[in-house]
Write an enzyme that holds these catalytic residues in place. Sequence first.
Site, PDB file in Angstrom:
ATOM      1  N   CYS A 115    -164.121 -36.775 -47.426  1.00 45.14           N
ATOM      2  CA  CYS A 115    -164.204 -35.460 -46.783  1.00 45.14           C
ATOM      3  C   CYS A 115    -163.871 -34.407 -47.830  1.00 45.14           C
ATOM      4  CB  CYS A 115    -163.309 -35.382 -45.548  1.00 45.14           C
ATOM      5  SG  CYS A 115    -161.556 -35.677 -45.868  1.00 45.14           S
TER       6      CYS A 115
ATOM      7  N   ARG B 112    -159.474 -36.190 -43.184  1.00 45.17           N
ATOM      8  CA  ARG B 112    -160.420 -36.454 -42.116  1.00 45.17           C
ATOM      9  C   ARG B 112    -161.105 -37.801 -42.338  1.00 45.17           C
ATOM     10  NH1 ARG B 112    -163.934 -31.100 -42.458  1.00 45.17           N
ATOM     11  NH2 ARG B 112    -163.134 -31.148 -44.583  1.00 45.17           N
TER      12      ARG B 112
END
Lengths: 307, 152
Positions: free
Chosen positions: A251, A256
Site C-alpha cells: 500500500c 493497509r
Amino acid sequence: MTTAAELDPAPKLGDYAHPERLVTTAWLADHLDDPNLVVAESDEDVLLYETGHIPGAVKIDWHLDLNDPVERDYVTGEGFARLLSSKGIGRHTTIVFYGDNFNWWAAYALWVSTLFGHHDVRLLDGGRQKWVEEGRPMTTEVPSREPADYPVVDRDDTVIRVFRDQVLQHVRFGGRLVDVRSPGEYSGELLAMPDYPQEGALRGGHIPGAANVPWKRAANEDGTFKSADDLRAIYQGELGLGANDDIVAYCRIGERSSHTWFVLSQLLGFHHVRNYDGSWVEWGNSVRVPIERSSEPGPDPRLKAVG
Amino acid sequence: MAMPARLAEIVEEFADLPAELRLEALLDYSRRVPPLPERLAGHRDAMEQVPECQTPFFLATELDEGDRVTIHFDAPPEAPTTRGFAGILSEGLNGATAAEVLAVPNGFYTALGLDRVISPLRLRGISAILGRLKRQVGVQAEARSAGATPSQ
C-alpha cells in the site's frame, strides 16, 4: 506451564482457513480475565487508547513501539523482547490485537509479531469500532501487569516480508501483486489516500502488473471481515489468485496491506503471501524502478524484462 | 520566536516536560477545545475542512471590532491527537490580534518536542491547521483594511 487461551467457536470463524486467528467481541468479553491472554490496542491515533480502552488492554503503538526510532525498519529481537516483557506478555501468551480504523494497525502489529514468530496472535473481528458500538465496557485505567520474561528471538524477514529488490525480481518474473490502495492512488492521480496529505512519494502510479483491490473490499461496514465465501469470490473468483501463488501485497507504508495480508494468508489460507512494507513511499521515491501510470495493471512485465 | 504570549507559554510548557509526559499534556489539551457556538454547531458547511488531518476536522475564524481573533474548531472525539492540536491553538491564539496570528512561525510546533512520540504524518496535521487558519485570518484582515465587509 500455562496453556494458550481456548479458541472462539463462533460459526463464522470456522469457515476461515485459520479460525484461531480471530475472536469475536462476544467471546472476548467473556475471556478478558483469562490468565494467559493479553489484549493489546494498536491505533492510528496515538492518544486514542488514553481516552478509553478495553478493560485490561495494554497499548502497543506502531510508531513508538514497533518501529526503530532511527532507521526505517522494525525493532530488533532485543527491542521486541523488551517491549513484550514490559507489557506482561510471554512467548506463550495469547495476544488479541484490536484498534481503530478497521484494525489497520492491529493487523500491522499482528504481522510484526509474526515476524518474530509469536505463536498465538489473534485479531478482534470488528476492532475498536464494533466493541464501542455494542456498548461494551471501556476504561481509562492502565493495567499494571507483572513484567514477563520474553526471550530474544531473531526477526525472520524471509517468509512474510519482502524488500524492494525482491519485489523488482518478482515483477520481472511475472509474480502476482495486489495493490490495496484506493483507485486514485493506484492510477497515479493521487499520492496518498483521498483527504490525506499529498506527500510522501515523488512519483504516482503502481508497480507494473499489480491488480488493484482496495483493502476495504475485505471488510464489512461494522469493521468485521467479510465471510469466507465473500472473500473467496473477490480474491479467487475476480482476481484469480490461487492458494499456492507467490503473492506480494503493498500500500503506502504497509499498514493497509497488513490488513490484506491477514485476509489472504490467515483467513483464506494462501501459503505464500508477503507484505511489502516499503510500499509506495519507497517504490515511488526510488530511482529507475518501473512504474505503471494508468488504471490498468499494465503490460506483461515479463516482456519489459526482456528488453 | 514571535508568538502570542499564551502560545509561547504553552510551547515552553511542552518543551520543559520529559518526553513521556508530552503525550499526556496533549491529551489534556484535547479536553480543552471549547464547544462550538450554537450558530456553528452542526453547520460544517459554514466552516473550512482541514483534509490533511486524516479525520473530519473543521475550523472557522472571526475578527472582532478590535481586530482580535476567535477560532472555532470541530474535531471528533475519536481523534484525540488532532483535538489536542486544536486545544493548543485555541488556547494559544484566541484573543490575539490578526497581526500576531499571522506572525506565528509555520513550524512553531517543532518546538513542542512531539516529533519523537508522534509520527511525521500526524504532525503535518497541525501545520495544516495553522496554515489554513492563518489564510482565513489574512483574508479577513485584508478585507477589513480595504474597508470592505469581511466575507467570513
